[in-house]
Design a protein around this motif. Structure first.
Motif, short mmCIF file in Angstrom:
data_model
loop_
_atom_site.label_atom_id
_atom_site.label_comp_id
_atom_site.label_asym_id
_atom_site.label_seq_id
_atom_site.Cartn_x
_atom_site.Cartn_y
_atom_site.Cartn_z
N ARG C 131 53.30 -1.46 29.94
CA ARG C 131 52.30 -1.89 31.15
C ARG C 131 52.19 -0.56 31.85
O ARG C 131 52.05 -0.61 33.07
N VAL C 133 50.01 1.79 33.65
CA VAL C 133 48.33 2.00 33.96
C VAL C 133 48.10 3.43 34.21
O VAL C 133 46.54 3.78 34.17
N ASP C 134 48.92 4.26 34.43
CA ASP C 134 48.56 5.75 34.85
C ASP C 134 49.61 6.43 34.42
O ASP C 134 51.04 6.23 34.71
N ALA C 150 52.55 -0.33 40.62
CA ALA C 150 51.29 0.06 41.19
C ALA C 150 51.08 -0.23 42.66
O ALA C 150 50.53 0.60 43.41
N PHE C 186 53.11 1.29 36.39
CA PHE C 186 53.17 0.40 35.88
C PHE C 186 52.69 -0.66 36.53
O PHE C 186 52.62 -0.75 37.77
N ARG C 187 52.14 -1.84 35.80
CA ARG C 187 51.35 -2.99 36.59
C ARG C 187 52.07 -4.04 35.86
O ARG C 187 51.31 -4.43 34.75
N ASP C 194 55.88 -4.82 41.01
CA ASP C 194 54.84 -4.07 41.19
C ASP C 194 55.05 -3.37 42.65
O ASP C 194 55.01 -2.09 42.78
N TYR C 361 45.64 -8.92 33.50
CA TYR C 361 46.46 -8.16 32.85
C TYR C 361 47.63 -9.15 32.75
O TYR C 361 48.52 -8.85 32.24
#
Lengths: 254, 404, 410
Positions: C131, C133-134, C150, C186-187, C194, C361
């Motif tokens: 998970r 996301v960046d 996140a 992560f998310r 988070d 998500y």
């Protein structure tokens, strides 16, 4: 958060060091010598002083009068004298620990590590700022990046870059001093994107406790326009003969 | 005429009729009761989310949820509360603030909730989930109800005196001594770890923050659709954000939706299983009678007449079976609506106490729970009879007579 | 001889046989499908939490659950791991160091929960690693790497590559500061994760908290199937008897989730019982009906001299054939159906209201069956036993017929 200068600036009595080294003003002083000079400016074997703190935020402004004692680099005690409602509230620093005395309920509370990031007495200083003081020369690589006229005054800019592994939140710190006597003028703190996040300004140099010091200091977060905390020293004495008993939990409750 | 013959036929072979009747009515009854249970279950699930602390609708300053700042308070809370009262929606205003609690050498950070105890009781079940001690009294007495883990990390029990230090709204160090009134059961990780519930007036004094609230919680306890409740107070909300629990807790809402989805699948599987039961019994019963139809045909009955007779029998049998089953199902469901099904006996012993879990599932009977299964089972029994009936009607008498 | 007779009789009344077999088969298939689907949902709900946390079976210091202190660690974890590895059904072993800290950036500070994890294990076991996301997930070589959630990243204005300062008390109570750099964000879709969780490599956590190389807060065992949990728990308890370590089920480690799932499971039991009752009743009805229709046939058999015992045996063998064939067919059918949905899942995204899919998500809308041998055994044994018991009734009845009555009637 580690903010070099905050603590030294906040209460002269907090830390010790050698008396400020006499620096030659002929321009040969290295950036390390200048930094050490600034670091030591407010330090002494021991000290006592009175000062007022003015806090202005979006939501409140308050003004307090305080007195403080320091001994060695590990011990200091600050007590609120005014306003009446908070008179007697005191903070004791011993090593890495901080205790607060609350006269209303007559209890002493140790500040836990989870609260060290919290504001000290509603100001823009955190509890951490009182405890964590390192010499700037240890955590940063530094060099002189400007020397010349600014607004009609000859100043020197020192740019401090955190060492790769230093536990420092800033991306860059710029210290500005007067060229003639290395009197601090200001410190600007930048985040990792090199955006200025807070500034510290020194003014009103006066002769206090046998030294020439800027007695007014103002810290302002750049992202909150209009907010600041300002400290004004009324008196400072250095190298007094202070008993250890001053810095005990028992004395804190007086 | 056909009706009478069909009726007589049913009675003539009463054993077969009884078995088929039993199949239809039993399946219908089980379906009605299970559907009532499934609906009851989804309601319990939803309530477990909303009634504990979240409520169905919340009102905040538009920045509060992202910034969590002490100063992002609800604008004109009285107007929102009045609007809720006008619609008879129970509402409670909450004021929040972070602070330090300590007892002896132990200390921990906590999230203070300043509430009016009676209003809070109307929207949340925190008061009903005490592990020990009491809930807050109606007047401010510097008493605090703690989350389970917060109490544990403070080593606090009911009656323990706690020193409380907070960053007050005016920048001063708010401080006082509070007595632990009660300790909550497990009501969710973050509340367990941080909740310190105090009286609103105590909060206002501690935080030097009179008349300010951060959250208004509405909870009709299922009496009103949350979206409608939100819409009802929206005109009074001004610049405040009005948000339903589904938007507030999208993950939970999704989890909840997937539970409903699974309940739908369960329902479909049940319908299928019961339908197959009815279908098989009826098929068997009718197929076994093909020789009999052959005989009737041999003495001159038209194919139509056979078809008509068989289907009439099936309609009658299916009708009585499904209606009787429906009635029995309703009785079962009503019994469990009054005395909820206690799941404790099916759940392995939980050795750790102090978790707020409902083991009781009251059935919820809706009209659809009844007529759905009744019609479906009736239809299944008639359809199951038609296939062999058509075959019997089209057979030559001799073939039918020797049909096995 | 009896077997052959029974076999021939079943083939003679082909339609009756096929109806009975189909009743049993369809019932069995539905039950298998139901049980595997319920298992699949159960697995889905707890599996993520368990894999992200401390496994289905957790080893920790006996006092840790009471006082979540960083000083309470399990020692000698290499032998714990060795023992755990020998237990069949264990698919992953997590070593965790868990603590609290404050992290600060130029943009602010926040209290967090730190997980010291082994990136390679975590990558295969935990959903969190998927998970990101960046940036990217941790690797073993990231001595100063940190993974943050996140919403925490947003609050502290963090991006991959940015630094943060972590402040905490180590196992000896000393204040420590450590500079770390964000490698990934992560998310999970849960604010608890988070906005609160950070992960650092295990060795980094050891250095920060001053924990030795053979110690950890928890050792967690990830299992192939939740149904193995009690067996693995018992086994590990036996193996670790005498050591200073508590072996706990995930239910004790995550009581919140356990309470929720216990109720859900109770509800599932009720439903499994109901579905068994429905198919049981269907089978009962079908067999009863066939016996009823065969009274005449039994009477004829007896009239030509078949002994009651033989008749009974023959009917019992017929029931056995019917039951076995139906059950096997049903298990095959149900297994195939369940397997299909285990692979493809049942998509329920359609029933979600629009506003919840904005944050799409969070939860995979697919419900997947989870096929286990246990489910087959449970359903197969139940149905077979049921048909045999029900089948006894006609065999008992077959021999008690009064010949004249039957032959005269109808």
């Amino acid at each position: 958060m580690k903010k070099p200068f905050f603590c030294a600036a906040l209460c002269a009595m907090l830390l010790i060091g050698a008396a400020p080294a006499a620096l030659s003003a002929d321009g040969s002083a290295s950036s390390k010598e200048i930094l050490d000079h600034v670091d030591d400016l407010f330090r002494g074997e021991s000290s006592y002083g009175t000062f007022s703190m003015r806090v202005v935020t979006e939501h409140y402004s308050r003004e307090m009068k305080m007195e403080g004692w320091s001994r060695g680099k590990d011990y200091s005690l600050i007590r609120i004298l005014a306003p009446k409602k908070e008179k007697g509230t005191a903070t004791l620093k011993a090593g890495k620990d901080i205790w607060n005395y609350l006269p209303k309920i007559r209890r002493v509370i140790k500040v836990p590590s989870s609260m060290m990031g919290g504001s000290w007495m509603g100001s823009h200083f955190t509890n951490d700022d009182l405890v964590k003081e390192s010499r700037m020369a240890d955590d940063y690589d530094h060099e002189v990046t400007f020397r010349g006229d600014r607004e009609g005054v000859r100043v020197i800019d020192l740019t401090l870059m955190p060492k790769p592994l230093a536990a420092v939140v800033w991306g860059k710190v710029v210290v500005t001093v007067m060229e003639k006597d290395f009197m601090p003028v200001g410190v600007d703190y930048f985040d990792e994107d090199m955006i200025m996040t807070r500034t510290m300004a020194y003014s009103d140099p006066k002769r206090l406790g046998g030294r020439t010091l800027p007695v007014r200091m103002r810290i302002a977060p750049t992202d909150k326009p209009g907010e600041y905390t300002e400290i004004l020293y009324h008196e400072i004495e250095f190298d007094l003969d202070l008993s250890e008993d001053i810095f005990t939990l028992r004395n804190l409750q007086k | 005429m056909t009706l009478r013959i069909a009726w007589r036929n049913l009675w003539r072979n009463w054993k077969r009729t009884a078995i088929t009747f039993a199949a239809v009515s039993f399946s219908t009854a089980v379906l009605v009761a299970s559907y009532a249970l499934m609906i009851g279950w989804t309601q319990v699930m939803e309530k477990s989310v909303t009634d504990l602390s979240v409520g169905e609708v919340q009102v905040h300053h538009p920045d509060y949820r992202s910034e969590r700042s002490l100063y992002d308070t609800v604008e004109n809370p009285e107007m929102v509360l009045e609007a809720a009262a006008a619609r008879r929606i129970p509402a409670s205003a909450r004021s929040f603030g972070f602070g330090l609690l300590s007892s002896g050498s132990k200390s921990a950070g906590g999230q203070f909730w300043g509430v009016l105890p009676e209003a809070e009781r109307a929207v949340s079940d925190l008061a009903a989930n005490l592990l020990e001690g009491d809930y807050l009294g109606p007047s401010p007495q510097r008493r605090v109800v703690l989350g389970r883990k917060l109490a544990r990390s403070l080593g606090a029990a009911v009656g323990t005196e706690l020193v409380v230090v907070v960053q007050a709204a005016d920048g001063s160090l708010g401080n006082d001594i509070y007595t632990v009134a009660g300790i909550l059961k497990g009501v969710g990780e973050s509340l367990d770890r941080s909740l310190a519930l105090i009286h609103r007036q105590d909060y206002e004094e501690l935080f030097v923050f009179p008349g300010k609230v951060h959250e208004i919680v509405l909870n009709t306890r299922g009496a009103m659709d949350p979206e409608l409740a939100a819409a009802a107070i929206l005109p009074a909300a001004g610049t405040n954000e009005v948000i339903t629990w589904r938007r507030l807790l999208p993950t939970l809402a999704q989890m909840f939706d997937s539970m409903i989805a699974s309940v739908l699948i369960f329902g479909a599987i049940f319908l299928l299983a019961a339908g197959v039961g009815v279908l098989n019994t009826m098929l068997m019963a009718t197929f076994e009678r093909i020789p009999e139809f052959g005989l009737v045909k041999a003495i001159g009955a038209s194919p139509w007449r056979i078809l008509r007779e068989i289907s009439t029998e099936a309609v009658i049998l299916g009708f009585f079976g499904s209606v009787a089953g429906g009635a029995a199902g309703v009785l079962i469901a009503l019994r469990f609506e009054r005395h909820p099904l206690d799941l404790t006996m099916f759940v392995e012993e939980l050795n750790f106490m102090g978790i707020a879990v409902t083991n009781e599932v009251p059935f919820a009977l809706t009209p659809a729970c009844v007529w759905g299964p009744v019609l479906a089972m009736w239809a299944a029994s008639v359809l199951a009879a038609l296939w062999p009936a058509v075959r019997a009607a089209r057979m030559k008498p001799v073939e039918a007579l020797t049909h096995v | 001889m009896i077997v052959r007779l029974a076999w021939r009789s079943l083939w003679r009344y082909r339609r009756r046989t096929s109806i009975t077999v189909s009743a049993i088969a369809v019932g069995t298939a539905l039950a298998v499908f139901f049980v595997t689907m319920a298992d699949g949902m159960y697995k889905k709900l707890i599996d993520e939490a368990v894999r992200m946390g401390a496994g289905y079976v957790t080893v920790e210091h006996p006092d840790y659950s009471r006082d979540l202190s960083i000083g309470l660690v399990v020692t000698g974890i290499s032998s714990v791991i060795d023992e755990a590895r020998r237990i069949p059904g264990v698919t992953g072993i997590k070593v965790l160091i868990q603590g609290q800290a404050v992290i600060s950036t130029a943009g602010g500070s926040a209290g967090v929960g730190i997980f010291g994890i082994d990136p390679e294990t975590e990558r295969t076991v935990s959903p969190l690693a998927d998970r990101i996301v960046d940036g990217r997930y941790l690797e073993g070589a990231d001595e100063r790497g940190v993974i943050v959630g996140a919403s925490l990243a947003e609050r502290l204005k963090l991006r991959p590559g940015k630094k943060l300062v972590l402040t905490t008390n180590d196992a000896n109570g000393e204040l420590v500061n450590e500079m770390l750099r964000v490698t990934g964000i992560f998310r999970m879709g849960m604010e608890e994760a988070d906005g609160f969780l950070v992960q650092v490599p295990l060795d980094t956590a050891r250095r920060i908290f001053g924990i030795g190389p053979d110690a950890a807060t928890r050792v967690g065992l990830v299992l192939a199937s939740p149904r193995d949990q009690s067996r693995v728990l018992e086994d590990l308890r036996r193996r670790l008897a005498g050591t200073e370590a508590a072996v706990l089920p995930w239910q004790a480690v995550m009581p919140d989730l356990a309470g929720f799932m216990a109720v859900d499971k109770g509800f599932n039991y009720v439903f499994q019982m109901i579905i068994m009752v429905i198919i049981g009743f269907t089978i009962l009805n079908t067999i009863l009906m066939s016996v009823l229709e065969r009274t005449r046939e039994f009477a004829t058999l007896m009239a030509i001299g078949t002994s009651p015992l033989r008749l009974r045996l023959q009917v019992a063998v017929e029931s056995l054939f019917l039951g076995a064939t139906g059950t096997v067919l049903g298990l095959l059918l149900g297994g195939a159906l369940s397997w299909y949905f285990q692979v493809h899942g049942i998509d329920f995204s359609g029933i979600y209201s629009d506003d919840t899919t904005i944050v799409g998500y969070a939860i995979d809308p697919l419900i997947k069956n989870h096929v286990t041998a246990g489910a087959f055994l449970l359903v197969g044994a139940f149905v077979l036993a049921l048909t045999l018991v029900i089948g006894l009734y006609p065999s008992w009845r077959a021999a008690r017929i009064s010949l004249p009555d039957v032959l005269r009637s109808r």
